[in-house]
Motif scaffolding. Structure first.
Motif, PDB file in Angstrom:
ATOM      1  N   THR A 432      -8.388  -2.183  -3.782  1.00  0.00           N
ATOM      2  CA  THR A 432      -9.503  -3.113  -3.627  1.00  0.00           C
ATOM      3  C   THR A 432     -10.791  -2.329  -3.407  1.00  0.00           C
ATOM      4  O   THR A 432     -11.852  -2.687  -3.932  1.00  0.00           O
ATOM      5  CB  THR A 432      -9.269  -4.082  -2.453  1.00  0.00           C
ATOM      6  OG1 THR A 432      -7.931  -4.562  -2.471  1.00  0.00           O
ATOM      7  CG2 THR A 432     -10.226  -5.264  -2.536  1.00  0.00           C
ATOM      8  N   MET A 433     -10.692  -1.232  -2.658  1.00  0.00           N
ATOM      9  CA  MET A 433     -11.844  -0.356  -2.495  1.00  0.00           C
ATOM     10  C   MET A 433     -12.238   0.260  -3.834  1.00  0.00           C
ATOM     11  O   MET A 433     -13.427   0.461  -4.109  1.00  0.00           O
ATOM     12  CB  MET A 433     -11.527   0.751  -1.484  1.00  0.00           C
ATOM     13  CG  MET A 433     -12.720   1.607  -1.096  1.00  0.00           C
ATOM     14  SD  MET A 433     -13.928   0.773  -0.048  1.00  0.00           S
ATOM     15  CE  MET A 433     -15.296   0.532  -1.145  1.00  0.00           C
ATOM     16  N   ALA A 434     -11.255   0.528  -4.675  1.00  0.00           N
ATOM     17  CA  ALA A 434     -11.550   1.045  -6.010  1.00  0.00           C
ATOM     18  C   ALA A 434     -12.429   0.068  -6.779  1.00  0.00           C
ATOM     19  O   ALA A 434     -13.366   0.470  -7.477  1.00  0.00           O
ATOM     20  CB  ALA A 434     -10.246   1.307  -6.773  1.00  0.00           C
ATOM     21  N   LEU A 435     -12.144  -1.224  -6.637  1.00  0.00           N
ATOM     22  CA  LEU A 435     -12.998  -2.236  -7.257  1.00  0.00           C
ATOM     23  C   LEU A 435     -14.406  -2.163  -6.683  1.00  0.00           C
ATOM     24  O   LEU A 435     -15.400  -2.226  -7.429  1.00  0.00           O
ATOM     25  CB  LEU A 435     -12.409  -3.628  -7.041  1.00  0.00           C
ATOM     26  CG  LEU A 435     -13.312  -4.806  -7.418  1.00  0.00           C
ATOM     27  CD1 LEU A 435     -13.576  -4.825  -8.916  1.00  0.00           C
ATOM     28  CD2 LEU A 435     -12.708  -6.118  -6.939  1.00  0.00           C
ATOM     29  N   GLY A 436     -14.512  -2.042  -5.356  1.00  0.00           N
ATOM     30  CA  GLY A 436     -15.829  -1.922  -4.726  1.00  0.00           C
ATOM     31  C   GLY A 436     -16.610  -0.746  -5.254  1.00  0.00           C
ATOM     32  O   GLY A 436     -17.827  -0.842  -5.489  1.00  0.00           O
ATOM     33  N   THR A 460      -3.052  -8.207   1.926  1.00  0.00           N
ATOM     34  CA  THR A 460      -3.256  -7.679   0.574  1.00  0.00           C
ATOM     35  C   THR A 460      -2.330  -6.493   0.328  1.00  0.00           C
ATOM     36  O   THR A 460      -2.138  -5.651   1.209  1.00  0.00           O
ATOM     37  CB  THR A 460      -4.717  -7.236   0.374  1.00  0.00           C
ATOM     38  OG1 THR A 460      -5.568  -8.362   0.528  1.00  0.00           O
ATOM     39  CG2 THR A 460      -4.922  -6.633  -1.004  1.00  0.00           C
ATOM     40  N   ASN A 461      -1.782  -6.426  -0.849  1.00  0.00           N
ATOM     41  CA  ASN A 461      -1.061  -5.248  -1.300  1.00  0.00           C
ATOM     42  C   ASN A 461      -2.090  -4.263  -1.830  1.00  0.00           C
ATOM     43  O   ASN A 461      -2.666  -4.478  -2.896  1.00  0.00           O
ATOM     44  CB  ASN A 461      -0.051  -5.618  -2.384  1.00  0.00           C
ATOM     45  CG  ASN A 461       0.726  -4.418  -2.905  1.00  0.00           C
ATOM     46  OD1 ASN A 461       0.424  -3.263  -2.580  1.00  0.00           O
ATOM     47  ND2 ASN A 461       1.721  -4.676  -3.742  1.00  0.00           N
ATOM     48  N   ARG A 462      -2.337  -3.205  -1.108  1.00  0.00           N
ATOM     49  CA  ARG A 462      -3.420  -2.297  -1.478  1.00  0.00           C
ATOM     50  C   ARG A 462      -3.159  -1.548  -2.769  1.00  0.00           C
ATOM     51  O   ARG A 462      -4.067  -0.929  -3.330  1.00  0.00           O
ATOM     52  CB  ARG A 462      -3.718  -1.320  -0.343  1.00  0.00           C
ATOM     53  CG  ARG A 462      -2.578  -0.385   0.052  1.00  0.00           C
ATOM     54  CD  ARG A 462      -2.947   0.355   1.338  1.00  0.00           C
ATOM     55  NE  ARG A 462      -1.867   1.174   1.880  1.00  0.00           N
ATOM     56  CZ  ARG A 462      -1.817   2.487   1.820  1.00  0.00           C
ATOM     57  NH1 ARG A 462      -2.789   3.146   1.202  1.00  0.00           N
ATOM     58  NH2 ARG A 462      -0.819   3.152   2.356  1.00  0.00           N
ATOM     59  N   ALA A 468      -7.225 -13.130  -4.967  1.00  0.00           N
ATOM     60  CA  ALA A 468      -7.618 -13.409  -3.582  1.00  0.00           C
ATOM     61  C   ALA A 468      -8.274 -12.190  -2.950  1.00  0.00           C
ATOM     62  O   ALA A 468      -9.242 -12.311  -2.187  1.00  0.00           O
ATOM     63  CB  ALA A 468      -6.389 -13.836  -2.767  1.00  0.00           C
ATOM     64  N   ALA A 469      -7.773 -11.004  -3.288  1.00  0.00           N
ATOM     65  CA  ALA A 469      -8.373  -9.774  -2.760  1.00  0.00           C
ATOM     66  C   ALA A 469      -9.788  -9.585  -3.304  1.00  0.00           C
ATOM     67  O   ALA A 469     -10.677  -9.096  -2.600  1.00  0.00           O
ATOM     68  CB  ALA A 469      -7.502  -8.573  -3.113  1.00  0.00           C
ATOM     69  N   ILE A 474     -15.609  -9.557  -2.105  1.00  0.00           N
ATOM     70  CA  ILE A 474     -16.958 -10.111  -2.218  1.00  0.00           C
ATOM     71  C   ILE A 474     -17.474 -10.542  -0.852  1.00  0.00           C
ATOM     72  O   ILE A 474     -18.654 -10.340  -0.524  1.00  0.00           O
ATOM     73  CB  ILE A 474     -16.961 -11.285  -3.213  1.00  0.00           C
ATOM     74  CG1 ILE A 474     -16.786 -10.760  -4.639  1.00  0.00           C
ATOM     75  CG2 ILE A 474     -18.250 -12.097  -3.106  1.00  0.00           C
ATOM     76  CD1 ILE A 474     -16.630 -11.842  -5.684  1.00  0.00           C
ATOM     77  N   GLU A 475     -16.606 -11.100  -0.024  1.00  0.00           N
ATOM     78  CA  GLU A 475     -17.020 -11.500   1.320  1.00  0.00           C
ATOM     79  C   GLU A 475     -17.495 -10.297   2.130  1.00  0.00           C
ATOM     80  O   GLU A 475     -18.495 -10.376   2.849  1.00  0.00           O
ATOM     81  CB  GLU A 475     -15.857 -12.190   2.040  1.00  0.00           C
ATOM     82  CG  GLU A 475     -15.525 -13.576   1.496  1.00  0.00           C
ATOM     83  CD  GLU A 475     -14.305 -14.181   2.175  1.00  0.00           C
ATOM     84  OE1 GLU A 475     -13.683 -13.482   3.013  1.00  0.00           O
ATOM     85  OE2 GLU A 475     -13.966 -15.344   1.867  1.00  0.00           O
TER      86      GLU A 475
END
Length: 600
Positions: A432-436, A460-462, A468-469, A474-475
């Motif tokens: 998810t950080m990779a997306l960020g 979340t499965n990292r 949902a992640a 975004i939040e």
């Protein structure tokens, strides 16, 4: 001039080329819609950037913005911060950096909500702003001084009541990841120091007497008292007792510690390097930013060193340690001090050295001394980067440009997004950080996106984030946009049960705006949209929202996430979900109504 509580209702526009300063009114509706700090700074940066073809980041006509917030000068803990914004010479996209210091308080007392600087001085200069009146002071005698030396000398000459933000030698040499510093703290990422250097601006000195009012003084004092008490509770204990350097061992255990230029995710020398385990070997003291009750800063002294010590945080420790496979504490502290004295960002500096080490390992550079694991090589290479000499002349341009000049093989392991070197979060084990990182408007960044919070949660499965992640990421980005505009320290996040509601209450008490969580969420979206719009105006394309090739092509070889990699297909899907959730096109373009809202 119309003024709301918490604001002066104007900004100072200084043209260095003409040695001219004017006060320009800001519509109160703009202040409510963009708050201050990074939000207001983005609006001003867009307003002041020429609308012709995109100009080079170091062109004299390009502005640099120093933006304050309505909370500065109030009793709210951690509120003494200011934002600096410009087009980055490293990424050629928007860059916003935050600094905690007394400069924020003194700057706002100059009677403005922001300072916009354009043009180029005829010779190296200090911009002195005294209660809103600006003048240029010859700075040629300060050439080559460190930021700390410059700050001291300028205050000796102009008066100790001035607060001074300045650059070191790297900024004068326009190294694209040079910093601007005040009181030992740095606007580090993205090259603000190079922007100053290109304008022949060695320093800015500010002082003033103009105060702003608050809407509910009694309510604000009561709230601030409760917030200060909460800030001393268990939610911030880690930062007070250990500082962020403790993340090193934690990330190592989670297989998320980038090592050897992201070739590995664990570091065998982590325990040996861990500064919180240094005990009697490395004396340290705690310190605090201006108007802060948390006191997260830990200043370490090297054995036999009679200097003032080195401020060390996780990102500097990671970049100068594991990323270069160096476990020598003394060498890492020397390297951090060298970065501070030269005035360069430690993350980009460590990334450049690690990249150079791998180039040598692969036979792409003929510098046999520059090898992983050598503390002496680390310090020597940083010295060359700071002086732009030898191999340092190449690496001082940043990883992206250096890789382009070496060739395609080097580009395959150049660890950056949009030209900004990756911070200390392994994207293959924190996806998810990779997306960020991929969608970040200033590149690979851990401060504008808190997506790592999603990865570290139990929801979340990292290694396989879902839709949902994406929404939760975004939040975190929205929260950061508001915190960076108010401006508040992110270490307060754990103190609040409902962060948006708490920030809305603070803003209401100071400004009288009848805001709630829903309005702040809309404001956050508007600020993110405004940053994206700026990038589009400067030439952004969807191809930029991608990760380094290594992340896609090479699975992690070690750690609890061994075998993990990010597939291009999954990241493309996540980026498209992110874009549509933001109300953008699947490729990331802004719709007309979003563009209109971002510029109003």
């Amino acid at each position: 001039m119309s003024k709301s509580p918490g604001y002066h209702g104007c900004y100072l526009r200084v043209d260095l080329s003409r040695d001219h300063c004017e006060r320009i009114e800001i519509d109160p509706r703009v202040l409510r819609r963009f708050i201050g700090g990074s939000g207001l700074g983005t609006w001003l940066l867009t307003r002041e950037t020429p609308r012709s073809e995109p100009l080079d980041a170091l062109h004299p006509d390009m502005p640099v913005v120093i933006a304050f917030s309505p909370l500065i000068g109030t009793p709210l803990t951690t509120s003494a911060k200011f934002a600096m914004l410009a087009k980055s010479p490293l990424t050629h996209r928007i860059n916003d950096s935050l600094l905690s210091s007394h400069f924020a308080i003194a700057g706002k007392k100059c009677g403005c909500d922001a300072i916009v600087i354009v043009g180029r001085a005829n010779a190296p200069a200090v911009l002195a702003i005294d209660d809103g009146e600006a003048r240029l002071v010859d700075a040629r005698r300060f050439a080559g001084l460190t930021a700390a030396e410059t700050e001291s000398r300028v205050r000796d000459e102009l008066g100790r009541s001035f607060q001074v933000a300045s650059i070191g030698p790297a900024g004068e040499r326009e190294i694209p990841f040079a910093t601007v510093s005040h009181d030992g703290r740095h606007a580090g990422r993205g090259g603000m120091g190079a922007v100053f250097g290109s304008k022949h601006l060695k320093a800015i000195a500010v002082r003033g007497t103009r105060l702003t009012t608050v809407a509910d003084a009694d309510g604000l004092v009561d709230y601030a008292r409760g917030l200060s008490k909460a800030s001393l509770g268990p939610a911030t204990a880690k930062y007070r007792e250990l500082g962020t350097v403790s993340n090193l061992v934690t990330f190592n255990r989670l297989g998320s510690l980038p090592t050897r230029n992201f070739q590995q995710s664990t570091f065998a020398g982590a325990e040996a390097l861990a500064l919180e385990h240094a005990g009697d070997m490395l004396p340290r003291v705690r310190s605090s930013c201006a108007a802060c009750t948390i006191g997260c800063e830990h200043i370490f002294s090297r054995s036999g060193d009679d200097s003032s010590g080195v401020r060390m945080e996780y990102e500097s420790l990671f970049a100068l340690g594991p990323l270069c496979e160096v476990n020598d504490r003394d060498a890492v502290l020397r390297a951090a001090r060298l970065c501070d004295d030269a005035g360069v960002d430690t993350i980009s500096s460590g990334g450049a050295v690690a990249f150079g080490m791998e180039c040598v390992e692969r036979g792409l550079l003929d510098e046999p001394w520059l090898r992983f694991g050598s503390g002496e090589a680390l310090v020597r290479c940083l010295s060359l980067i700071a002086r732009r000499e030898g191999v340092g002349a190449l690496l001082s341009q940043g990883v992206r440009v250096a890789a382009e000049r070496i060739g395609p093989e080097a580009q395959s392991f150049a660890m950056h997004v949009k030209g900004l070197e990756l911070p200390g979060y392994e994207p293959r084990s924190l996806q998810t950080m990779a997306l960020g990182f991929a969608v970040g408007t200033r590149g690979a960044d851990h401060n504008r996106s808190g997506a790592y919070q999603v990865d570290f949660s139990e929801e979340t499965n990292r290694l396989a984030p879902d839709a949902a992640a994406v929404h939760r990421a975004i939040e975190t980005e929205n929260e950061a946009a508001v915190m960076d505009s108010l401006i508040l320290c992110k270490f307060l996040r754990g103190v609040f049960d409902d962060r948006m509601a708490a920030m809305a209450e603070m803003l209401r008490l100071v400004t009288g705006f009848n805001v709630d969580s829903r309005e702040l969420i809309e404001t956050a979206g508007r600020i993110v949209n405004a940053k994206k719009r700026y990038n589009i105006l400067q030439g952004w394309t969807p191809d930029e929202d991608r990760l380094p090739s290594r992340v896609y092509e090479q699975p992690l070889p070690d750690g609890v996430a061994a075998g993990a990699r990010v597939t291009e297909e999954r990241m493309t899907m996540l980026v498209r979900q992110y874009n549509t959730s933001r109300g953008w096109s699947p490729d990331g373009w802004l719709a007309d109504d979003v563009t209109d809202a971002a510029q109003q």
